[in-house]
Design a protein around this motif. Structure first.
Motif, PDB file in Angstrom:
ATOM      1  N   SER A   1     -11.889   4.624   3.242  1.00  0.00           N
ATOM      2  CA  SER A   1     -11.905   5.967   3.825  1.00  0.00           C
ATOM      3  C   SER A   1     -10.487   6.457   4.063  1.00  0.00           C
ATOM      4  O   SER A   1     -10.153   7.625   3.790  1.00  0.00           O
ATOM      5  N   SER A   2      -9.638   5.558   4.598  1.00  0.00           N
ATOM      6  CA  SER A   2      -8.259   5.941   4.862  1.00  0.00           C
ATOM      7  C   SER A   2      -7.505   6.219   3.573  1.00  0.00           C
ATOM      8  O   SER A   2      -6.749   7.191   3.467  1.00  0.00           O
ATOM      9  N   LEU A   3      -7.752   5.381   2.563  1.00  0.00           N
ATOM     10  CA  LEU A   3      -7.106   5.606   1.271  1.00  0.00           C
ATOM     11  C   LEU A   3      -7.537   6.938   0.668  1.00  0.00           C
ATOM     12  O   LEU A   3      -6.720   7.698   0.151  1.00  0.00           O
ATOM     13  N   ALA A   4      -8.839   7.210   0.739  1.00  0.00           N
ATOM     14  CA  ALA A   4      -9.343   8.454   0.158  1.00  0.00           C
ATOM     15  C   ALA A   4      -8.731   9.662   0.843  1.00  0.00           C
ATOM     16  O   ALA A   4      -8.468  10.695   0.205  1.00  0.00           O
ATOM     17  N   GLU A   5      -8.498   9.529   2.154  1.00  0.00           N
ATOM     18  CA  GLU A   5      -7.901  10.635   2.889  1.00  0.00           C
ATOM     19  C   GLU A   5      -6.434  10.817   2.535  1.00  0.00           C
ATOM     20  O   GLU A   5      -5.931  11.942   2.422  1.00  0.00           O
ATOM     21  N   GLU A   6      -5.741   9.690   2.331  1.00  0.00           N
ATOM     22  CA  GLU A   6      -4.306   9.752   2.064  1.00  0.00           C
ATOM     23  C   GLU A   6      -3.986  10.081   0.616  1.00  0.00           C
ATOM     24  O   GLU A   6      -3.024  10.773   0.322  1.00  0.00           O
TER      25      GLU A   6
ATOM     26  N   THR B   1       1.842   7.237   5.380  1.00  0.00           N
ATOM     27  CA  THR B   1       2.349   7.205   6.748  1.00  0.00           C
ATOM     28  C   THR B   1       1.252   7.365   7.772  1.00  0.00           C
ATOM     29  O   THR B   1       1.509   7.292   8.955  1.00  0.00           O
ATOM     30  N   GLN B   2       0.005   7.604   7.319  1.00  0.00           N
ATOM     31  CA  GLN B   2      -1.073   7.744   8.279  1.00  0.00           C
ATOM     32  C   GLN B   2      -2.122   6.689   8.002  1.00  0.00           C
ATOM     33  O   GLN B   2      -2.614   6.574   6.908  1.00  0.00           O
ATOM     34  N   GLY B   3      -2.464   5.938   8.991  1.00  0.00           N
ATOM     35  CA  GLY B   3      -3.576   5.018   8.857  1.00  0.00           C
ATOM     36  C   GLY B   3      -3.234   3.700   8.248  1.00  0.00           C
ATOM     37  O   GLY B   3      -3.829   2.694   8.603  1.00  0.00           O
ATOM     38  N   LEU B   4      -2.267   3.632   7.335  1.00  0.00           N
ATOM     39  CA  LEU B   4      -2.016   2.386   6.625  1.00  0.00           C
ATOM     40  C   LEU B   4      -0.762   1.684   7.108  1.00  0.00           C
ATOM     41  O   LEU B   4      -0.748   0.474   7.263  1.00  0.00           O
ATOM     42  N   SER B   5       0.309   2.379   7.299  1.00  0.00           N
ATOM     43  CA  SER B   5       1.537   1.726   7.730  1.00  0.00           C
ATOM     44  C   SER B   5       2.258   2.639   8.703  1.00  0.00           C
ATOM     45  O   SER B   5       3.107   3.420   8.330  1.00  0.00           O
TER      46      SER B   5
ATOM     47  N   THR C   1     -10.368   8.048  -7.739  1.00  0.00           N
ATOM     48  CA  THR C   1     -11.430   7.054  -7.823  1.00  0.00           C
ATOM     49  C   THR C   1     -10.898   5.721  -8.323  1.00  0.00           C
ATOM     50  O   THR C   1     -11.277   4.645  -7.833  1.00  0.00           O
ATOM     51  N   LEU C   2     -10.009   5.768  -9.298  1.00  0.00           N
ATOM     52  CA  LEU C   2      -9.435   4.547  -9.842  1.00  0.00           C
ATOM     53  C   LEU C   2      -8.634   3.800  -8.781  1.00  0.00           C
ATOM     54  O   LEU C   2      -8.660   2.569  -8.705  1.00  0.00           O
ATOM     55  N   THR C   3      -7.918   4.540  -7.949  1.00  0.00           N
ATOM     56  CA  THR C   3      -7.156   3.914  -6.874  1.00  0.00           C
ATOM     57  C   THR C   3      -8.078   3.136  -5.946  1.00  0.00           C
ATOM     58  O   THR C   3      -7.811   1.977  -5.592  1.00  0.00           O
ATOM     59  N   LEU C   4      -9.193   3.742  -5.555  1.00  0.00           N
ATOM     60  CA  LEU C   4     -10.141   3.071  -4.669  1.00  0.00           C
ATOM     61  C   LEU C   4     -10.791   1.873  -5.354  1.00  0.00           C
ATOM     62  O   LEU C   4     -10.988   0.821  -4.746  1.00  0.00           O
TER      63      LEU C   4
ATOM     64  N   LEU D   1       0.832  -1.194   0.000  1.00  0.00           N
ATOM     65  CA  LEU D   1       0.000   0.000   0.000  1.00  0.00           C
ATOM     66  C   LEU D   1       0.868   1.246   0.000  1.00  0.00           C
ATOM     67  O   LEU D   1       0.614   2.203   0.705  1.00  0.00           O
ATOM     68  N   THR D   2       1.923   1.199  -0.766  1.00  0.00           N
ATOM     69  CA  THR D   2       2.836   2.334  -0.836  1.00  0.00           C
ATOM     70  C   THR D   2       2.545   3.160  -2.077  1.00  0.00           C
ATOM     71  O   THR D   2       2.844   2.741  -3.172  1.00  0.00           O
ATOM     72  N   PRO D   3       1.931   4.325  -1.925  1.00  0.00           N
ATOM     73  CA  PRO D   3       1.677   5.146  -3.107  1.00  0.00           C
ATOM     74  C   PRO D   3       2.853   6.052  -3.382  1.00  0.00           C
ATOM     75  O   PRO D   3       3.723   6.218  -2.542  1.00  0.00           O
ATOM     76  N   TYR D   4       2.849   6.641  -4.551  1.00  0.00           N
ATOM     77  CA  TYR D   4       3.761   7.739  -4.828  1.00  0.00           C
ATOM     78  C   TYR D   4       2.978   8.993  -4.479  1.00  0.00           C
ATOM     79  O   TYR D   4       2.173   9.485  -5.255  1.00  0.00           O
ATOM     80  N   HIS D   5       3.161   9.465  -3.276  1.00  0.00           N
ATOM     81  CA  HIS D   5       2.227  10.368  -2.650  1.00  0.00           C
ATOM     82  C   HIS D   5       2.881  11.706  -2.357  1.00  0.00           C
ATOM     83  O   HIS D   5       3.978  11.755  -1.825  1.00  0.00           O
ATOM     84  N   PRO D   6       2.245  12.814  -2.692  1.00  0.00           N
ATOM     85  CA  PRO D   6       2.836  14.122  -2.439  1.00  0.00           C
ATOM     86  C   PRO D   6       2.611  14.554  -1.008  1.00  0.00           C
ATOM     87  O   PRO D   6       1.787  14.017  -0.295  1.00  0.00           O
TER      88      PRO D   6
END
Length: 1000
Positions: free
Chosen positions: A355-360, A327-331, A377-380, A300-305
């Motif tokens: 919900s956690s994914l949508a927030e992150e 780093t929040q909610g998932l790992s 949306t595609l990620t979810l 569950l590691t995204p390339y996240h800003p």
């Protein structure tokens, strides 16, 4: 190839740079030598190393691992290249320079595949095709619980580029690029692959989840190389690793690049055996702490800003994303003090996770690529697909989980495109037709064998002339600006450069244009689009010319307004004149009679030309102002006239020759003249042959494509679905010049009602003047845009009335004898019969029932079915263009040379012309040859376009052959038992002209 490489290699041997060898011929690597555990050398003498020295790059190909490691230590910044699928792009399109390149593709240790108790170890240089084949063999021969990781990798490989790329791209190369859009890295990371790194100091191993440090950054030190990759066996406890794929693959920078993305999804929940409780997961950085419930390692590691854990500081990704862990909610690095503590694999966990994914998963609205909402949306949705897949597999294993409804099963299916099947039907020829008469028979394309074997000659296949030069374009980087200065001094001093030419160097007219003279050969004072040709650099090679062209410095002053879109043009009232209107009936009366009125709008994007052969021209100067051009163009006469205009010579001094094109589709009807003109200018100026073929990226930048359209409509209709009135306005993005846009808009208006009879109708066409490369002809020439708007509002009418769309369309079809808006009487119309037969033969209604049933049973996967009529007019709307010429020679041995004004672009026009000539002359098609299309044989020819070339040129060929047949008829009569050759010789000896022009 090896002989050639050795003959071109420099005298210096890279072995001179390597350390001394021991008595056994092995390189001394110090105290860590034993740790390398190198495989024994293959039998036979090892291939020697190679070294190539270019002007700016040194290419070293070591033959042993020892040589590679020493070279990497000597050149720590050297690029290691195997398939060149990444570095090649960087060098060619990003202008990157790597002074030293190491090519280790033939080192045995990097090609090895070893089966170990832990999994399969692949040498880093193994191609992806090789990896896939080995994994398939393992899946076929190993227990199923061991190969789930392999199956996940194989699923990702299905979406990885194309077969040609996979055949050369290396597994190690894909990992080492550390690309945030990698198709494989997330799966390899999620499944716990181990990497072995090597240097002259020895070996050490790194887990994939500790390998990536940030965007394009890895744990590999500059002096190290990636030696091998261990893809592990799965275990029964590992459960369900998944490599999810979107139907389109979406291996594209615009896709959301998380481990949960279309072509980079790697998910693997480690469940306790026989349980629905997840064991947890390891932290993406490999830290040891309790696991959460969703994934192992980094799945569950995204390339996240945005803000990230101090464990993984990373710079921002240039595409708007960074390769950092959630780093929040998932790992959480401190444990599981978050909502996703272990719980049942069910709806509650799904809701919390989403919900956690949508927030992150946040993206700045200005992130490059846009589509922020879609990407989130595609990620979810992909996580949801993963969740359902695990749920389904748990149920299959007998674990008690919530039932997965049949309507949701389609979401778990992996996409596999079905291989299409088809049947080709040929019309029977009339009974009694001579066997030699090939009209109506399915004969092979005249060039099929040459094209299949690679022997077909295209422009760039023509051998180099002595002293030939190459042209590279200097194009604008601004869309609308004043040119303040052009500095070519640096370019002129570069190796191989012969000249830099600009607007003042044009000897004739710098004004050009295929239909309206509203363009420049070379930009003067201002540029009006990105890609506007400012000048050319002429050099001895393509590489030198392109390198020097990049060195030309142009200073700009941006101008206002900058208009790029149709909406901006409407707001600024930036239109070309005239504004076309096509009208019939009384709109006011029609809307008054209507029971319903609908208004709406339709947006259509453009489309890039992607002919296999990009624009190309070879110009050979002659004496007394003569110029011979070999061009990939659909319009020989227009090329001739515009080149002559720019050179300041009569058109009779310019000969344009076209053997064949590698595709055209309208893209070479007019825009090819831009390149042909500047190449001819360079050849005339330097009195030497000059060639240029555009690279694909520059071809797309400098030339336009299909016109983007925007339409507003108002439609009035009765309760029965019968349309009474239509008022529609079309806006086309023409670009920075008129080109053929007026004719394209006219054709869109001719198709504004498609195949439907509308008594009261008005259409208006506006050509938007924008700062884009001029859009041009494209298959359909405005017709598709016009018909798409029609079918859009027709579907809206059916939806508004709650009627089947096919019924509404059937009610509105043209009938025999009715008039079109442009006054054409529809005689011998079979549209209604064709419609009914199509419904019946396709079993449309039975298919519709089956489709409705499928859609009711599947929540996520849907199917559609439609039937629409199509009206398309052939021939040019400009009447004078509907003409053609032909020239036919008969030689004394009976062979026939045929030429006509049409050009061959793969559509088989020459083949059809041979069929016509064969029938009229009464000779076998094998005796007829079409050499090329040339302005020296058939003058003033119309472009090969408008779906009319077979009709026009075929009639001209028929005319010429009929003249010749009449000349030969007396000799047929005198010698009825003679052969074709006998009649030809008899006519020749009787001084009969065996050459004829045809015209239609």
């Amino acid at each position: 190839m090896i002989h050639v490489c050795r003959s071109r290699a420099a005298d210096r041997d890279i072995r001179d740079d390597l350390p001394a060898r021991d008595e056994g011929g092995r390189m001394r690597l110090g105290q860590h030598r034993k740790a390398l555990q190198l495989a024994p050398a293959p039998p036979g003498p090892p291939p020697g190393p190679l070294r190539f020295q270019g002007e700016r790059v040194e290419w070293l190909q070591p033959s042993t691992l020892e040589q590679l490691l020493v070279l990497k230590e000597q050149h720590p910044q050297a690029k290691v290249v195997v398939g060149n699928t990444e570095v090649g792009i960087e060098v060619k399109f990003k202008n990157m320079l790597y002074p030293v390149i190491l090519a280790p593709a033939f080192i045995p240790e990097l090609q090895e595949i070893q089966h170990t108790p832990q999994g399969i170890v692949f040498g880093a240089a193994c191609s992806l095709t090789c990896v896939g084949e080995e994994l398939k063999r393992a899946v076929a021969t190993s227990p199923a619980h061991q190969t789930q990781v392999f199956q996940a990798v194989l699923e990702q490989l299905r979406w990885f580029a194309g077969l040609q790329i996979r055949n050369v791209a290396a597994l190690g190369g894909n990992i080492m690029t550390a690309s945030p859009i990698s198709d494989l890295n997330p799966v390899l990371q999620a499944t716990g692959c181990t990497l072995t790194l090597a240097s002259t100091a020895g070996l050490h191993q790194v887990q994939m989840d500790r390998f990536f440090l940030g965007y394009r950054r890895t744990a590999v030190q500059p002096h190290e190389i990636l030696l091998s990759v261990l893809i592990p066996y799965s275990t029964k406890g590992m459960s369900h690793p998944q490599g999810l794929s979107h139907p389109q693959g979406l291996s594209h920078p615009l896709a959301p690049r998380y481990c949960l993305t279309p072509s980079t999804t790697g998910l693997s929940p480690p469940l306790s055996p026989g349980s629905v409780y997840p064991k947890g997961m390891a932290h993406p950085q490999g830290l040891s702490h309790p696991r959460s419930c969703l994934t192992p390692r980094a799945c569950l590691t995204p390339y996240h800003p945005g803000p990230v854990s101090p464990l993984a500081p990373v710079p921002s990704h240039p595409q708007g994303l960074s390769q950092t862990p959630i780093t929040q909610g998932l790992s959480h690095p401190q444990g599981l003090s978050h909502p996703l503590s272990p719980s049942l694999w069910g709806e509650e966990l799904l809701e919390v996770a989403c919900s956690s994914l949508a927030e992150e998963m946040t993206l700045d609205p200005s992130a490059p690529g846009g589509m922020v909402t879609y990407r989130r949306t595609l990620t979810l949705s992909l996580f949801y697909k993963f969740y359902l897949t695990v749920l389904q597999k748990l149920a299959a294993e007998g674990v008690s989980v919530e039932a997965l409804g049949s309507d949701r099963l389609s979401a778990t299916e992996l996409y596999h495109s079905e291989t299409p099947t088809s049947v080709q039907l040929y019309q029977d020829v009339p009974e009694g037709q001579r066997r030699e008469d090939v009209v109506g028979r399915p004969i092979m394309h005249l060039s099929a064998l040459q094209q299949a074997t690679g022997e077909a000659v295209y422009v760039d296949d023509i051998p180099l002339y002595q002293n030939e030069l190459y042209v590279a374009l200097v194009t604008s980087s601004r869309a609308h600006a004043r040119i303040l200065s052009i500095d070519s001094s640096e370019a002129q001093l570069m190796p191989g450069v012969e000249a830099c030419l600009f607007a003042d160097d044009v000897p004739g007219s710098n004004i050009t244009g295929p239909a309206f003279l509203d363009e420049t050969v070379l930009a003067q004072d201002t540029v009006t689009c990105v890609g506007h040709i400012i000048g050319v650099v002429v050099a001895d090679t393509q590489l030198h010319a392109q390198r020097a062209a990049r060195a030309v410095k142009v200073s700009y002053q941006d101008l206002s307004p900058l208009i790029l879109t149709i909406q901006e043009a409407i707001a600024a009232q930036s239109f070309y004149q005239p504004i076309r209107t096509l009208q019939r009936g009384n709109l006011e009366e029609g809307f008054q009679l209507a029971d319903h009125i609908l208004e709406g709008e339709v947006h259509m994007g453009g489309q890039e030309h992607f002919y296999l052969e990009t624009h190309v021209t070879l110009a050979v100067p002659g004496e007394d102002g003569e110029m011979e051009l070999f061009v990939s163009t659909q319009s020989t006469a227009k090329t001739q006239s515009l080149v002559a205009l720019a050179l300041g010579v009569p058109a009779s001094r310019v000969v344009v020759r076209v053997k064949r094109m590698g595709g055209g589709f309208g893209g070479k009807e007019s825009r090819s003249t831009l390149l042909s003109t500047v190449v001819a200018l360079s050849a005339q100026r330097l009195r030497r042959p000059v060639r240029c073929q555009l690279d694909r990226d520059q071809d797309m930048v400098a030339t336009g494509g299909r016109h983007p359209f925007y339409a507003r409509y108002k439609v009035g209709f009765q309760k029965s679905g019968k349309v009474l009135a239509l008022d529609v306005s079309y806006y086309g993005n023409a670009g920075n010049s008129m080109d053929l846009s007026l004719s394209i808009m006219e054709r869109a208006l001719f198709h504004m009602e498609n195949s439907y009879s509308i008594p009261h109708i008005r259409g208006r066409g506006f050509l938007c003047k924008t700062h884009l490369p001029s859009n041009t002809a494209f298959r359909g020439f405005g017709g598709p845009q016009g018909m798409l708007v029609t079918e859009s509002w027709m579907s809206d009418v059916a939806l508004e009335l709650g009627l089947p769309a096919e019924k509404v369309r059937r009610v509105n079809l043209y009938q025999q004898g009715e008039l079109t808006p442009y006054g054409q009487v529809l005689d011998r119309l079979t549209l209604d019969r064709c419609w009914d037969q199509c419904l019946q033969r396709s079993q449309y209604h039975q298919r519709r029932e089956a489709l409705d049933q499928f859609n009711s049973q599947n929540r996520w996967t849907k199917r559609g079915l439609a039937i629409i009529p199509t009206k398309f007019g052939i021939s040019f709307t400009a009447l004078f263009l509907n003409q053609a010429g032909a020239l036919v020679h008969i030689y004394t041995d009976g062979s026939v040379l045929l030429t006509h004004g049409g050009t061959e672009m793969g559509q088989g026009l020459h083949t059809k012309m041979v069929q016509v000539a064969s029938r009229v002359l009464g000779v076998a098609s094998s005796q007829i040859h079409v050499s090329e299309t040339s302005t020296s044989t058939v003058p003033n020819s119309s472009p090969t376009a408008a779906s009319a070339s077979s009709d026009l040129n075929g009639a001209a060929v028929q005319n010429a052959c009929e003249v010749l047949r009449k000349r030969l008829d007396p000799y047929r009569t005198q010698n009825p038992k003679g052969t074709w050759e006998d009649w030809v010789k008899a006519a020749y000896f009787n001084r009969v002209n065996l050459s004829a022009n045809g015209f239609y």
